[in-house]
Write an enzyme that holds these catalytic residues in place. Sequence first.
Site, PDB file in Angstrom:
ATOM      1  CG  ASN A 184      -1.392   2.972  -6.842  1.00  0.00           C
ATOM      2  OD1 ASN A 184      -2.163   3.496  -6.048  1.00  0.00           O
ATOM      3  ND2 ASN A 184      -1.268   1.669  -6.946  1.00  0.00           N
ATOM      4  CG  HIS A 237      -1.350   5.088  -0.383  1.00  0.00           C
ATOM      5  ND1 HIS A 237      -1.985   4.182   0.425  1.00  0.00           N
ATOM      6  CD2 HIS A 237      -0.370   4.407  -1.006  1.00  0.00           C
ATOM      7  CE1 HIS A 237      -1.377   3.007   0.321  1.00  0.00           C
ATOM      8  NE2 HIS A 237      -0.402   3.122  -0.559  1.00  0.00           N
ATOM      9  CG  HIS A 289      -4.913  -3.017  -5.261  1.00  0.00           C
ATOM     10  ND1 HIS A 289      -3.860  -3.510  -4.523  1.00  0.00           N
ATOM     11  CD2 HIS A 289      -5.781  -4.055  -5.406  1.00  0.00           C
ATOM     12  CE1 HIS A 289      -4.076  -4.781  -4.237  1.00  0.00           C
ATOM     13  NE2 HIS A 289      -5.250  -5.131  -4.752  1.00  0.00           N
ATOM     14  NE  ARG A 345      -5.271  -4.486   0.025  1.00  0.00           N
ATOM     15  CZ  ARG A 345      -4.021  -4.961  -0.080  1.00  0.00           C
ATOM     16  NH1 ARG A 345      -3.126  -4.302  -0.775  1.00  0.00           N
ATOM     17  NH2 ARG A 345      -3.679  -6.063   0.515  1.00  0.00           N
ATOM     18  NE  ARG A 388      -5.779  -2.779   3.184  1.00  0.00           N
ATOM     19  CZ  ARG A 388      -4.701  -3.532   3.386  1.00  0.00           C
ATOM     20  NH1 ARG A 388      -3.508  -2.987   3.313  1.00  0.00           N
ATOM     21  NH2 ARG A 388      -4.802  -4.807   3.670  1.00  0.00           N
ATOM     22  CD  GLU A 432      -1.887  -1.902  -8.539  1.00  0.00           C
ATOM     23  OE1 GLU A 432      -2.152  -2.075  -7.345  1.00  0.00           O
ATOM     24  OE2 GLU A 432      -0.936  -1.226  -8.919  1.00  0.00           O
ATOM     25  CB  THR A 444       0.886  -5.728  -3.302  1.00  0.00           C
ATOM     26  OG1 THR A 444      -0.342  -5.014  -3.382  1.00  0.00           O
ATOM     27  CG2 THR A 444       0.738  -7.042  -4.042  1.00  0.00           C
ATOM     28  CD  GLU A 488       3.321  -3.030 -11.995  1.00  0.00           C
ATOM     29  OE1 GLU A 488       2.350  -2.815 -12.762  1.00  0.00           O
ATOM     30  OE2 GLU A 488       3.471  -2.439 -10.912  1.00  0.00           O
ATOM     31  CG  HIS A 524       5.526  -2.424  -4.219  1.00  0.00           C
ATOM     32  ND1 HIS A 524       6.050  -2.112  -3.000  1.00  0.00           N
ATOM     33  CD2 HIS A 524       4.230  -2.762  -4.004  1.00  0.00           C
ATOM     34  CE1 HIS A 524       5.112  -2.273  -2.079  1.00  0.00           C
ATOM     35  NE2 HIS A 524       3.993  -2.648  -2.649  1.00  0.00           N
TER      36      HIS A 524
HETATM   37  N1  PXP Z   1       2.291  -1.765  -8.783  1.00  0.00           N
HETATM   38  C1  PXP Z   1       1.545  -2.631  -8.075  1.00  0.00           C
HETATM   39  C2  PXP Z   1       1.108  -3.885  -8.746  1.00  0.00           C
HETATM   40  C3  PXP Z   1       1.170  -2.378  -6.742  1.00  0.00           C
HETATM   41  O1  PXP Z   1       0.447  -3.260  -6.055  1.00  0.00           O
HETATM   42  C4  PXP Z   1       1.551  -1.140  -6.175  1.00  0.00           C
HETATM   43  C5  PXP Z   1       1.118  -0.808  -4.782  1.00  0.00           C
HETATM   44  O2  PXP Z   1      -0.251  -0.657  -4.739  1.00  0.00           O
HETATM   45  C6  PXP Z   1       2.302  -0.244  -6.953  1.00  0.00           C
HETATM   46  C7  PXP Z   1       2.674  -0.587  -8.234  1.00  0.00           C
HETATM   47  C8  PXP Z   1       2.727   1.093  -6.429  1.00  0.00           C
HETATM   48  O3  PXP Z   1       3.595   0.936  -5.354  1.00  0.00           O
HETATM   49  P1  PXP Z   1       3.989   2.206  -4.475  1.00  0.00           P
HETATM   50  O4  PXP Z   1       2.710   2.723  -3.884  1.00  0.00           O
HETATM   51  O5  PXP Z   1       4.918   1.637  -3.452  1.00  0.00           O
HETATM   52  O6  PXP Z   1       4.625   3.201  -5.381  1.00  0.00           O
END
Ligand code: PXP
Length: 245
Positions: free
Chosen positions: A12, A15, A50, A52, A56, A77, A108, A158, A197
């Site tokens: 992901n 960030h 994601h 959003r 952001r 996402e 999330t 998930e 997550h």
């Molecule tokens: N899976 C989903 C559905 C999420 O919303 C997120 C966070 O955006 C992640 C995985 C990844 O989480 P993390 O950034 O904490 O590794």
Amino acid sequence: MKRPSKIRLGVNIDHVATLRQVRGGTTSYPDLMHFALEAVRGGAEQITIHLREDRRHIQLADLQLLAKKRPVALNLEMAASEEMLRFAKKYRPDWVCLVPEKRQELTTEGGLDVVKGAKRMSPMIEKLQRIGIEISMFIEPSREQVLASYEVGADAVEFHTGHWVLLKGDKKKREWKRLCEAAKLAHHLGLGVHAGHGLDPEHTRKIRALPELREVNIGHFLVCDALNEGLRKSVRRLKDVLEGK
Ligand code: PXP
């Protein structure tokens, strides 16, 4: 001994976009596509973003570009809204992961309430599957949410691992048990088992033992670790510039 099946890694990169957006997108760095390709070079089998509602981090232009270049499978996402449905139909990611979304949340924070949202989600899922997109539901590891995900016709669930990661002692053991039971049920119903997550190396090692796990999505740790690994070299580079080298 039965060999454990392979667990797909979705990286992901939200960030990376967060760092760009703190300057309002006025800088050309960090370049999201560069980081997507770096993740692929490191072994990512999927890129996860994601989009959003408040934009952001990931912007629509990022989705457009990643969908076009698509170095590996793309997992979008998104909230179960009409606006997002339009984008998914247009850019056709390989997977859509339906997530809950509140504007005020830092990340999330909980799973999707599929029991409550089933009526609204079912037709949306059908429309996306009709054009070849697979659907996962980002849920808490509860029996009700797994059953509801099956009822709405999802391809996978998930499990939100964020709470398990933060818990300690007996509470953590109980949450792990809940995750294992929900994973077994999902598999029994023919749903793919994904998790994500808050996963760091310690919890990624532990999550491998989740029954029937096929995919993890990891973001925050990886982006932080990349900073850890790279800052010394980056400072050296600018020191060299300052010293006229
Ligand atoms: N899976 C989903 C559905 C999420 O919303 C997120 C966070 O955006 C992640 C995985 C990844 O989480 P993390 O950034 O904490 O590794």
